[in-house]
Scaffold this active site. Structure first.
Site, PDB file in Angstrom:
ATOM      1  N   ASP A  85      -0.642  -0.920 -46.610  1.00  0.00           N
ATOM      2  CA  ASP A  85       0.656  -1.346 -46.108  1.00  0.00           C
ATOM      3  C   ASP A  85       0.559  -1.778 -44.645  1.00  0.00           C
ATOM      4  OD1 ASP A  85       3.292  -1.708 -45.526  1.00  0.00           O
ATOM      5  OD2 ASP A  85       3.895   0.361 -45.891  1.00  0.00           O
ATOM      6  N   ASP A 285       4.592 -10.121 -43.647  1.00  0.00           N
ATOM      7  CA  ASP A 285       4.640  -8.812 -44.296  1.00  0.00           C
ATOM      8  C   ASP A 285       3.958  -8.862 -45.653  1.00  0.00           C
ATOM      9  OD1 ASP A 285       5.214  -6.383 -45.390  1.00  0.00           O
ATOM     10  OD2 ASP A 285       7.362  -6.445 -44.969  1.00  0.00           O
TER      11      ASP A 285
END
Ligand code: NAG
Ligand code: NAG
Ligand code: NAG
Ligand code: NAG
Ligand code: NAG
Length: 487
Positions: A85, A285
């Site tokens: 992440d 992202d």
């Protein structure tokens, strides 16, 4: 059979050629697998009644990709796989005694667990670990330190959370800026993260890594800590400075300026969707499945592909046959652009027809209000090779080569020209991240209240992108609010 029952954890050996970096080079290569179904959702779904949300969730599960890396913790080594992440900054792992592992059917065996009592290198840090993500997922417990093995190297004294309570059976490998650690939002001091430890222990030269997400349908990708793989992109990398949030003297997120957006079909004159007078900050992202553009631009694209809000889907659904459309987007940044095929924004919602015998797709572009920070998610990032250079607060970006089997690994050095073989645009005008975001919170108000979530996690964004619109809006509002704390 429900579609999700068909999808077992999918690990595919990558078959990449061996590391060919010159001897002595400080690069840590970590192939990752993409799993089509986040297994922690299985347990969650068991007790859920058959609601519209559940249907949506099932559909999402079949084609939603998360990225996993195999790591080990402790001495002797305990194997785990963690969800990578870039949007959060803490590592946390499951433990056999946690609430969720004690009650789950498989005892967290898919992701693995860490047992401090059997590791001779375990060190207790403190008891106040807590992280929450915009989609409502959370984990809490204690901070510990231990030896972390990744990509064939051991990194000692890596701090991480042990989740005694939480919503997920699998841990997370957050590799964002330390300024975004969950404790920092609550006033705790930053601690050296994994990448800082890699540098301190002389395993890589600087705090920088590159990610090759590869094609939607490819089952693996690659992350290189301290290196780039010049075999995975076309042309040369272009370096772009990260934008800082107002009131901050350093970058806290991977935000760059989007200078323009066009769409074209073959030899046609490109249609300008956004020109340079509308330069907007955009968050890169890897966790967000979708891409978020200004509402008016998104509306034009929704009309172009004929996407619709179907009651059962709530979000924009589109006939999958629209993949035949030939249009290509060009995302313009300072000194470079990335092209993305329209079809890469059309994502299978399900492998199987639903009750009404319809097979629909999601349209991977959503609208957000004027003045918001855009999000360029996986639908965009798959087409790009991106170097995330935290030391220099820059990214370097180039057009990806899908399914490339060429490997040409180069070490990232030290100092302002650490990333090798890059082009620097002569004119760099990144816009400051100011303005009001969609939550209506003035982004320059550092005193905005927030629950202090680290937000914009992979899982968070991934789920927001497929949730019913209301959920999406809520999620977005929360993420905007938590942004505000940094502004
Ligand atoms: C991770 O480990 C599993 C189990 O050993 C293996 O099947 C899988 O290929 C590995 N994944 C990667 C990306 O190395
Ligand atoms: C492992 O963690 C638990 C919970 O914090 C703690 O009580 C225990 O002492 C730890 N084990 C060791 C060997 O330190
Ligand atoms: C890449 O490989 C995948 C899996 O084999 C395939 O489905 C996909 O079409 C390939 N992509 C390109 C652009 O060739
Ligand atoms: C940019 O687009 C706006 C409309 O969004 C238009 O008013 C303006 O003239 C355009 N500027 C250039 C330089 O094309
Ligand atoms: C999708 O488009 C195809 C081809 O135009 C058409 O045959 C099919 O009926 C459409 N499906 C739905 C669910 O509208």
């Amino acid at each position: 059979m429900r579609p999700w029952l068909l999808v077992l954890p999918l690990f595919v050996s990558t078959g990449f050629s061996r590391l060919v970096a010159r001897e002595g080079s400080k690069v840590i290569r970590v192939p990752f697998s993409k799993e089509k179904y986040p297994s922690h959702d299985v347990g969650k779904r068991d007790g859920v009644s058959k609601t519209a949300y559940q249907k949506l969730d099932n559909k999402r599960s079949t084609k939603d990709f998360l990225f996993y890396a195999n790591i080990t913790l402790g001495t002797p080594e305990q194997p785990l796989r963690l969800h990578i992440d870039t949007g959060s900054s803490d590592i946390w792992v499951e433990t056999p005694g946690s609430e969720i592992c004690r009650t789950s059917k498989n005892g967290c065996s898919i992701g693995g667990t860490y047992d401090n009592t059997t590791s001779s290198t375990y060190q207790y840090v403190e008891g106040n670990f807590a992280i929450s993500y915009v989609d409502g997922q959370f984990a809490s417990g204690e901070y510990a330190k231990d030896t972390f093995h990744i990509g064939g190297v051991g990194v000692s004294d890596v701090q991480f959370g042990i989740g005694f309570k939480g919503t997920s059976e699998e841990g997370i490998l957050g590799i964002g800026f330390e300024a975004r650690q969950s404790g920092v939002t609550k006033g705790q001091a930053e601690y050296p993260g994994l990448i800082t430890q890699m540098v301190k222990q002389d395993l890589i030269n600087s705090r920088a890594y590159s990610i090759w997400l590869n094609d939607l349908n490819a089952e693996s990708g690659e992350i290189l800590f301290g290196g780039i793989d010049a075999g995975k992109y076309d042309g040369s990398l272009t370096t772009i400075p990260l934008s800082k949030r107002t009131g901050f003297d350093r970058a806290t997120d991977f935000i760059i300026s989007l200078h323009g957006l066009t769409i074209t079909n073959g030899d046609e004159e490109p249609r300008i969707l956004m020109n340079e007078s509308r330069t907007i900050p955009a968050l890169l992202d890897t966790g967000a499945s979708f891409t978020y553009l200004p509402q008016d631009v998104a509306n034009q694209l929704v009309d172009l592909v004929g996407a619709q809000t179907v009651s059962e889907y709530k979000g924009p659904a589109v006939n999958c046959s629209k993949r035949a459309m030939d249009e290509t987007f060009r995302f313009q940044f300072a000194g470079t652009s990335i092209t993305v095929k329209l079809r890469d924004f059309i994502i299978d919602a399900t492998d199987e027809p639903n009750e009404d015998n319809h097979i629909l797709c999601y349209f991977g572009i959503l609208g957000i209000s004027e003045g918001s920070v855009l999000t360029l998610g996986d639908t965009f990032l798959r087409s790009a090779y991106v170097v995330y250079d935290m030391d220099n607060e820059e990214i370097s970006i180039a057009q990806t080569i899908f399914n490339s089997t060429v490997t040409n690994i180069l070490e990232i050095g030290i100092g302002p020209t650490a990333v090798p073989s890059v082009t620097r645009p002569s004119r760099v005008d990144s816009v400051p991240v100011t303005g009001t975001d969609s939550a209506g919170v003035s982004s320059s108000d550092p005193h905005s209240t927030t629950s202090g979530s680290p937000d914009i996690s992979n899982s968070a964004a991934a789920s927001s992108s497929i949730s019913p619109l209301a959920t999406f809006l809520t999620t977005f509002l929360i993420s905007s609010l938590s942004f505000a704390v940094f502004l």
